[in-house]
Structure formats: C-alpha cells, structure tokens
Design a protein around this motif. Structure first.
Motif, PDB file in Angstrom:
ATOM      1  N   PRO A  60       0.846  -1.205   0.000  1.00  0.00           N
ATOM      2  CA  PRO A  60       0.000   0.000   0.000  1.00  0.00           C
ATOM      3  C   PRO A  60       0.879   1.251   0.000  1.00  0.00           C
ATOM      4  O   PRO A  60       1.999   1.230   0.526  1.00  0.00           O
ATOM      5  N   GLU A  88       0.644   5.894  -0.284  1.00  0.00           N
ATOM      6  CA  GLU A  88      -0.164   7.109  -0.225  1.00  0.00           C
ATOM      7  C   GLU A  88       0.710   8.251  -0.703  1.00  0.00           C
ATOM      8  O   GLU A  88       1.912   8.081  -0.919  1.00  0.00           O
ATOM      9  N   LEU A 111       3.642   6.067   5.011  1.00  0.00           N
ATOM     10  CA  LEU A 111       3.410   4.802   5.705  1.00  0.00           C
ATOM     11  C   LEU A 111       4.726   4.434   6.394  1.00  0.00           C
ATOM     12  O   LEU A 111       5.803   4.792   5.912  1.00  0.00           O
ATOM     13  N   HIS A 164       8.312   3.997   4.728  1.00  0.00           N
ATOM     14  CA  HIS A 164       8.324   4.285   3.292  1.00  0.00           C
ATOM     15  C   HIS A 164       9.105   5.552   2.964  1.00  0.00           C
ATOM     16  O   HIS A 164       9.881   5.577   2.001  1.00  0.00           O
TER      17      HIS A 164
HETATM   18 CU   LIG Z   1       4.563   3.971   0.354  1.00  0.00          CU
END
Ligand SMILES: [Cu+2]
Length: 191
Positions: free
Chosen positions: A118, A120, A176, A179
């Motif tokens: 995932p 963002e 996240l 990340h």
């Molecule tokens: Cu990421």
C-alpha cells in the motif's frame, strides 16, 4: 317484482364497484406522480427517510450516483475542476517522477500505485528539504505543513487528491511507516 329489483341492485352494486375501482386507480396514480417527481428533484423531506433507512443508493439508482461524485470532488478542495492533472507512480520505495513542476492553480495529483505494498501521497508545504524531514520512532516523517493527501491504497490501484497550489516548493512523501525512510518521496515546484 323481486327479480327485477335484485337485478337492479346487482347492476347498481357493479357500477359502484367499478366507480370505486376507477377512483382508487386514479388516486394512486396521483399520489405516485409527485413522489417520483420529488425524488428526481432531490427534494429533502421525501429523500431523507429513504437514504437513512437504506445506506446503499438502492432506492433511486439514477438520481443518487449523479450528485455523489460532484459532492465528493467539491469536498476535496473547494469545488471546481482541476486546472491540471499530474500522475505520479508509486513503487517500493519511490515516486516516479520524483520531481514534478506545475503552474499555480488547482492541481489534481494522481497516485498510481504500481507496487505491491500500500502507498499514499502526502503533500507538505515546508521549507525543510524533502530528504531531511525529521522522523519519529514510528518510522514516519513529521507532517508539518501538510496541505493535503490521498487515501492509502493497495498495489494496483489509483487515487488522487486535488489541491489549490500557490507558487512554491512542496514535498511529496509516502508516510506509511518506513516508506519515507526507504526513499519514497519527491518534490513539486509550483511556478
Ligand atoms: Cu509507500
């Protein structure tokens, strides 16, 4: 004399029944018409109970989906279409391109998650260089100056956020845990 009067009574009864039937149909049509008209116009009093009773847009499929995307877009950042749309691909762990440039105005940032994890996209209006953002024990960067962000989406999906940008330098990060530290960040220059 009994027979004719009975016959007359039957005919009279039949006429009355027929008349009632007609009246009943007419009435039900008259009440139905304003109902559907109000639903089409999106009148509040009739729709509110409907939408409360059933959270899904089942009762009126045509009126409900139409206003929903408009309202969503309007809520994202003040309404109106974006002047420009910029697509950024997210992977483990990078944005591509890592540097984007745009004209000031209403800009849609599209995150295309082509990774497995995932991701963002968080937009920060900060003077700190994007590779020097302070991070916490949770492996996330501090989001000082955040002006917008996309939802977190799984790999293979796309999402976006639309923001009114003033000229300046902005940091784009995926925040996240781990990340950002893994290198998933970029810059955006608005002229
Ligand atoms: Cu990421």
């Amino acid at each position: 004399m009994r027979a004719p009067s009975t016959l007359f009574a039957l005919i009279a009864a039949a006429l009355v029944l027929a008349a009632c039937g007609d009246a009943g149909e007419t009435t039900s049509y008259t009440t139905r018409a304003p109902d559907s008209a109000q639903q089409a116009e999106g009148a509040d009093p009739t729709r509110t109970p409907d939408s409360t009773a059933t959270p899904e847009p089942t009762p009126s499929p045509s009126p409900t989906p139409t206003p929903t995307p408009e309202e969503t877009a309007a809520q994202t950042a003040g309404g109106g279409k974006p002047d420009e749309s910029i697509e950024i691909v997210g992977t483990e762990f990078a944005f591509e391109p890592a540097e984007v440039t745009a004209e000031a105005g209403r800009i849609e940032l599209v995150l295309d998650n082509q990774g497995q994890a995932p991701h963002e996209l968080v937009v920060l209006d900060t003077d700190t260089p994007v590779d020097e953002l302070p991070t916490g024990d949770d492996g996330r960067a501090e989001e000082e100056g955040k002006i917008g962000e996309t939802p977190e989406i799984p790999g293979g999906e796309k999402t976006s956020t639309t923001i009114d940008f003033e000229p300046g330098e902005y940091a784009l990060i995926c925040n996240l845990p781990g990340h950002y530290q893994g290198g998933m960040y970029g810059t955006m220059t608005v002229e």
